[in-house]
Design a protein around this motif. Sequence first.
Motif, PDB file in Angstrom:
ATOM      1  N   HIS A 165      -3.220  -6.120  -3.582  1.00  0.00           N
ATOM      2  CA  HIS A 165      -3.366  -7.379  -2.731  1.00  0.00           C
ATOM      3  C   HIS A 165      -3.040  -8.649  -3.619  1.00  0.00           C
ATOM      4  CE1 HIS A 165      -6.115  -5.291   0.104  1.00  0.00           C
ATOM      5  NE2 HIS A 165      -6.283  -4.524  -0.982  1.00  0.00           N
TER       6      HIS A 165
ATOM      7  N   GLU B 178     -11.091   5.346 -11.234  1.00  0.00           N
ATOM      8  CA  GLU B 178     -12.049   4.035 -11.427  1.00  0.00           C
ATOM      9  C   GLU B 178     -11.550   3.762 -13.225  1.00  0.00           C
ATOM     10  OE1 GLU B 178     -16.404   2.415 -11.958  1.00  0.00           O
ATOM     11  OE2 GLU B 178     -15.880   3.976 -10.430  1.00  0.00           O
TER      12      GLU B 178
ATOM     13  N   LEU C 258      -2.743   3.762  -3.530  1.00  0.00           N
ATOM     14  CA  LEU C 258      -3.127   2.503  -4.258  1.00  0.00           C
ATOM     15  C   LEU C 258      -2.684   1.445  -3.516  1.00  0.00           C
ATOM     16  CD1 LEU C 258      -3.249   1.646  -7.877  1.00  0.00           C
ATOM     17  CD2 LEU C 258      -1.600   0.325  -6.566  1.00  0.00           C
ATOM     18  N   THR C 259      -3.539   0.493  -3.252  1.00  0.00           N
ATOM     19  CA  THR C 259      -3.093  -0.986  -2.654  1.00  0.00           C
ATOM     20  C   THR C 259      -3.361  -2.095  -3.448  1.00  0.00           C
ATOM     21  OG1 THR C 259      -4.009  -0.095  -0.702  1.00  0.00           O
ATOM     22  CG2 THR C 259      -3.659  -2.525  -0.486  1.00  0.00           C
TER      23      THR C 259
ATOM     24  N   PHE D 290      -5.046  -8.270  -7.361  1.00  0.00           N
ATOM     25  CA  PHE D 290      -6.272  -7.025  -7.608  1.00  0.00           C
ATOM     26  C   PHE D 290      -5.698  -5.683  -6.774  1.00  0.00           C
ATOM     27  CE2 PHE D 290      -7.633  -9.434  -3.979  1.00  0.00           C
ATOM     28  CZ  PHE D 290      -7.995  -8.291  -3.165  1.00  0.00           C
ATOM     29  N   ALA D 291      -6.252  -4.690  -7.150  1.00  0.00           N
ATOM     30  CA  ALA D 291      -5.927  -3.466  -6.670  1.00  0.00           C
ATOM     31  C   ALA D 291      -7.042  -2.596  -6.230  1.00  0.00           C
ATOM     32  CB  ALA D 291      -5.191  -2.552  -7.666  1.00  0.00           C
ATOM     33  N   GLU D 292      -6.869  -1.822  -5.232  1.00  0.00           N
ATOM     34  CA  GLU D 292      -7.814  -0.864  -4.858  1.00  0.00           C
ATOM     35  C   GLU D 292      -7.381   0.580  -4.829  1.00  0.00           C
ATOM     36  OE1 GLU D 292     -10.593  -3.106  -1.477  1.00  0.00           O
ATOM     37  OE2 GLU D 292      -8.387  -2.537  -0.787  1.00  0.00           O
ATOM     38  N   SER D 293      -7.958   1.529  -5.313  1.00  0.00           N
ATOM     39  CA  SER D 293      -7.165   2.959  -5.463  1.00  0.00           C
ATOM     40  C   SER D 293      -8.378   4.051  -5.226  1.00  0.00           C
ATOM     41  CB  SER D 293      -6.352   3.126  -6.609  1.00  0.00           C
ATOM     42  OG  SER D 293      -5.795   4.335  -6.317  1.00  0.00           O
ATOM     43  N   ASP D 294      -8.067   5.222  -4.651  1.00  0.00           N
ATOM     44  CA  ASP D 294      -8.631   6.583  -4.875  1.00  0.00           C
ATOM     45  C   ASP D 294      -7.843   7.556  -5.249  1.00  0.00           C
ATOM     46  OD1 ASP D 294     -11.306   5.735  -4.147  1.00  0.00           O
ATOM     47  OD2 ASP D 294     -10.687   5.524  -2.000  1.00  0.00           O
TER      48      ASP D 294
ATOM     49  N   LYS E  87       0.763  -1.225  -0.032  1.00  0.00           N
ATOM     50  CA  LYS E  87      -0.004  -0.063   0.052  1.00  0.00           C
ATOM     51  C   LYS E  87       1.102   1.104  -0.162  1.00  0.00           C
ATOM     52  CE  LYS E  87      -3.549   2.075   2.777  1.00  0.00           C
ATOM     53  NZ  LYS E  87      -4.511   1.909   3.960  1.00  0.00           N
TER      54      LYS E  87
ATOM     55  N   MET F 127      -8.021   2.345 -13.328  1.00  0.00           N
ATOM     56  CA  MET F 127      -7.835   0.780 -12.648  1.00  0.00           C
ATOM     57  C   MET F 127      -8.228  -0.175 -13.664  1.00  0.00           C
ATOM     58  SD  MET F 127      -6.924   1.113  -9.542  1.00  0.00           S
ATOM     59  CE  MET F 127      -7.374  -0.397  -8.763  1.00  0.00           C
TER      60      MET F 127
END
Length: 95
Positions: free
Chosen positions: A89, A38, A86-87, A77-81, A30, A41
Amino acid sequence: MPLNILLKKKIPEIEIGSYKKEGQIYYFVKDNGVGLNEEQMKTLFTPFKRYHSKFEGNGLGLAIVKRIIDKHGGNIFAESDTDKGLTLHFTLSPS
């Protein structure tokens, strides 16, 4: 130009760790960087895709990471704003 100026004077931070969910071990990386929206991504792991021209690179890093994880039977996979970092996983197949 120093990185902290490019990141709106944020001190760069990276957190690395793991957690267990539904019997599977997940690892994560992270950061508190500029993040992605979005639409960006959707093509995060596409080779030669770059989102921020202010930073060095050729757009291959995450594409290579995905190939390595895939070859080891894992998932990524990733998560971000935007402006929140960004994270990533990922899992690896138990051997």
